[in-house]
Design an enzyme around this catalytic site. Structure first.
Site, PDB file in Angstrom:
ATOM      1  N   SER A  33      75.000  77.108  -3.019  1.00 16.10           N
ATOM      2  CA  SER A  33      73.633  77.683  -2.214  1.00 16.10           C
ATOM      3  C   SER A  33      73.067  78.679  -2.621  1.00 16.10           C
ATOM      4  O   SER A  33      73.830  79.756  -3.099  1.00 16.10           O
ATOM      5  CB  SER A  33      74.060  77.570  -0.725  1.00 16.10           C
ATOM      6  OG  SER A  33      73.185  78.046   0.012  1.00 16.10           O
ATOM      7  N   TYR A  39      79.240  81.263   5.915  1.00 21.43           N
ATOM      8  CA  TYR A  39      78.580  80.501   5.010  1.00 21.43           C
ATOM      9  C   TYR A  39      78.205  81.230   3.669  1.00 21.43           C
ATOM     10  O   TYR A  39      78.596  80.515   2.616  1.00 21.43           O
ATOM     11  CB  TYR A  39      77.144  79.998   5.674  1.00 21.43           C
ATOM     12  CG  TYR A  39      76.518  78.681   4.805  1.00 21.43           C
ATOM     13  CD1 TYR A  39      77.418  77.456   4.806  1.00 21.43           C
ATOM     14  CD2 TYR A  39      75.301  78.832   4.049  1.00 21.43           C
ATOM     15  CE1 TYR A  39      76.863  76.368   4.041  1.00 21.43           C
ATOM     16  CE2 TYR A  39      75.078  77.935   3.398  1.00 21.43           C
ATOM     17  CZ  TYR A  39      75.503  76.427   3.359  1.00 21.43           C
ATOM     18  OH  TYR A  39      74.889  75.433   2.513  1.00 21.43           O
TER      19      TYR A  39
HETATM   20  N1  LIG Z   1      71.035  71.051   3.500  1.00 21.31           N
HETATM   21  C1  LIG Z   1      70.829  72.188   2.834  1.00 21.31           C
HETATM   22  O1  LIG Z   1      70.003  73.095   3.146  1.00 21.31           O
HETATM   23  C2  LIG Z   1      72.013  72.935   1.709  1.00 21.31           C
HETATM   24  C3  LIG Z   1      71.154  73.685   0.967  1.00 21.31           C
HETATM   25  C4  LIG Z   1      72.181  74.472   0.147  1.00 21.31           C
HETATM   26  C5  LIG Z   1      73.381  74.055   0.033  1.00 21.31           C
HETATM   27  N2  LIG Z   1      73.885  72.857   0.388  1.00 21.31           N
HETATM   28  C6  LIG Z   1      75.148  72.460   0.233  1.00 21.31           C
HETATM   29  O2  LIG Z   1      75.040  70.840  -0.119  1.00 21.31           O
HETATM   30  C7  LIG Z   1      76.450  70.187   0.466  1.00 21.31           C
HETATM   31  C8  LIG Z   1      75.990  69.065   1.022  1.00 21.31           C
HETATM   32  O3  LIG Z   1      75.182  69.430   2.263  1.00 21.31           O
HETATM   33  P1  LIG Z   1      74.116  68.365   3.065  1.00 21.31           P
HETATM   34  O4  LIG Z   1      73.096  69.173   3.380  1.00 21.31           O
HETATM   35  O5  LIG Z   1      73.861  67.184   2.180  1.00 21.31           O
HETATM   36  O6  LIG Z   1      75.068  68.057   4.245  1.00 21.31           O
HETATM   37  P2  LIG Z   1      75.203  66.850   5.243  1.00 21.31           P
HETATM   38  O7  LIG Z   1      73.984  65.893   5.208  1.00 21.31           O
HETATM   39  O8  LIG Z   1      75.798  67.328   6.445  1.00 21.31           O
HETATM   40  O9  LIG Z   1      76.419  66.041   4.495  1.00 21.31           O
HETATM   41  C9  LIG Z   1      77.598  66.528   4.255  1.00 21.31           C
HETATM   42  C10 LIG Z   1      78.871  65.580   3.697  1.00 21.31           C
HETATM   43  O10 LIG Z   1      80.121  66.310   3.586  1.00 21.31           O
HETATM   44  C11 LIG Z   1      80.994  65.555   4.237  1.00 21.31           C
HETATM   45  N3  LIG Z   1      81.954  66.568   4.776  1.00 21.31           N
HETATM   46  C12 LIG Z   1      81.880  67.422   5.543  1.00 21.31           C
HETATM   47  N4  LIG Z   1      83.082  68.022   5.813  1.00 21.31           N
HETATM   48  C13 LIG Z   1      84.005  67.457   5.133  1.00 21.31           C
HETATM   49  C14 LIG Z   1      85.247  67.507   4.984  1.00 21.31           C
HETATM   50  N5  LIG Z   1      86.048  68.578   5.559  1.00 21.31           N
HETATM   51  N6  LIG Z   1      85.923  66.780   4.068  1.00 21.31           N
HETATM   52  C15 LIG Z   1      85.278  65.843   3.470  1.00 21.31           C
HETATM   53  N7  LIG Z   1      84.011  65.633   3.464  1.00 21.31           N
HETATM   54  C16 LIG Z   1      83.206  66.336   4.498  1.00 21.31           C
HETATM   55  C17 LIG Z   1      80.310  64.887   5.413  1.00 21.31           C
HETATM   56  O11 LIG Z   1      80.870  63.789   5.851  1.00 21.31           O
HETATM   57  P3  LIG Z   1      81.965  63.666   6.870  1.00 21.31           P
HETATM   58  O12 LIG Z   1      81.544  64.559   8.015  1.00 21.31           O
HETATM   59  O13 LIG Z   1      82.155  62.190   7.257  1.00 21.31           O
HETATM   60  O14 LIG Z   1      83.196  64.173   6.539  1.00 21.31           O
HETATM   61  C18 LIG Z   1      79.040  64.252   4.818  1.00 21.31           C
HETATM   62  O15 LIG Z   1      79.105  63.143   3.991  1.00 21.31           O
HETATM   63  C19 LIG Z   1      77.121  71.235   1.105  1.00 21.31           C
HETATM   64  O16 LIG Z   1      77.960  71.983   0.213  1.00 21.31           O
HETATM   65  C20 LIG Z   1      76.090  72.042   1.761  1.00 21.31           C
HETATM   66  O17 LIG Z   1      76.460  73.567   2.003  1.00 21.31           O
HETATM   67  C21 LIG Z   1      72.972  72.256   1.430  1.00 21.31           C
END
Ligand SMILES: NC(=O)c1ccc[n+]([C@@H]2O[C@H](COP(=O)([O-])OP(=O)(O)OC[C@H]3O[C@@H](n4cnc5c(N)ncnc54)[C@H](OP(=O)(O)O)[C@@H]3O)[C@@H](O)[C@H]2O)c1
Length: 239
Positions: A142, A155
């Site tokens: 990120s 984070y």
């Molecule tokens: N959205 C943003 O603004 C943003 C920006 C920069 C980076 N990111 C990064 O992008 C990645 C994906 O984020 P997202 O925004 O797509 O989030 P999201 O929509 O909340 O999806 C997260 C996914 O990760 C899974 N997950 C969470 N905890 C887990 C665990 N302990 N073990 C296995 N799976 C797990 C969740 O499923 P379950 O809960 O079923 O396990 C879900 O499938 C993350 O690393 C986040 O930090 C996001």
């Protein structure tokens, strides 16, 4: 480079960015191993992608922060897929609060999932890549890992650690034809962002999970002699 018939394991594949990367890779003909904690998300994605793109999809519910769980998942998926050519370390959680106010358990859990989870998955998958003398590890970090902000101590630390781990392991394995790529998106329109009320600017111009997935696939399609070490992904949308 053609990705057809390669194999990829994706953590956090049930929703958001991980789900979008799964679909983008399936569209390229990549066979998939999908990991998240919620089995029903994985099962519905499996039916959708195998039917739409004709690829093999295996799923394994696991918590990346539990070492034995994620090791078992990676080993089972490796057996089912026959190889792991691509590992996408995407699973992540985010919550925000002042350092002294955030519950230490919550602070530590962010490190456990975002950093330790990627370490455990990499540690389990990398020997297969070293043995086959090739592979790709793509970490979803990120912009928060590049620059700290108030309320983001856990984070930002987790993502800075992931960026640093990615660069260090990249130096260890590049001579084995293994590329380690770290993508650093700013805010993306997913549940993680909406659950935390992250600043989004104009909603209709927000970066989408599919945009990150497009970049992930483009970097994987580069000739194997080159790779993107890290890429910041920004939106033109003022926040
Ligand atoms: N959205 C943003 O603004 C943003 C920006 C920069 C980076 N990111 C990064 O992008 C990645 C994906 O984020 P997202 O925004 O797509 O989030 P999201 O929509 O909340 O999806 C997260 C996914 O990760 C899974 N997950 C969470 N905890 C887990 C665990 N302990 N073990 C296995 N799976 C797990 C969740 O499923 P379950 O809960 O079923 O396990 C879900 O499938 C993350 O690393 C986040 O930090 C996001």
């Amino acid at each position: 480079m053609e990705l057809k018939n390669q194999t990829a394991v994706i953590t956090g594949a049930g929703k958001g960015i991980g789900r979008a990367i799964a679909e983008a890779l399936a569209a390229e003909g990549v066979h998939l191993g999908l990991i998240a904690r919620t089995a029903s998300d994985l099962e519905s994605l499996k039916s959708e992608l195998s039917e739409k793109y004709g690829v093999n999809v295996f799923v394994h519910a696991a918590d990346v922060s539990a070492r034995a769980d994620i090791e078992a998942a990676i080993h089972t998926l490796h057996e089912q897929l026959g190889a792991i050519d691509i590992l996408i370390n995407n699973a992540g959680i985010g919550s925000f609060g002042k350092l002294v106010e955030m519950d230490p358990d919550e602070w530590e859990q962010i490190i456990r999932v975002n950093l330790m989870g990627a370490y455990y998955a990499t540690r389990a998958a990398l020997p297969f890549m070293i043995e086959q003398n090739g592979g790709n590890i793509l970490n979803v970090a990120s912009t928060a890992g590049e620059r700290g902000f108030a309320t983001g101590s856990a984070y930002c630390a987790s993502k800075a650690g992931l960026i640093a781990m990615g660069e260090a392991v990249m130096q260890e394995v590049r001579k084995s034809n293994i590329r380690v790529v770290t993508l650093n998106p700013s805010t993306v329109n997913t549940e993680l962002a909406s659950n935390n009320n992250l600043p989004i600017g104009d909603e209709d111009r927000m970066m989408q999970a599919e945009d990150v997935a497009d970049l992930a696939v483009s970097t994987l399609k580069l000739p194997t002699r080159v790779f993107v070490k890290s890429a910041g992904i920004w939106t033109t949308n003022p926040q």
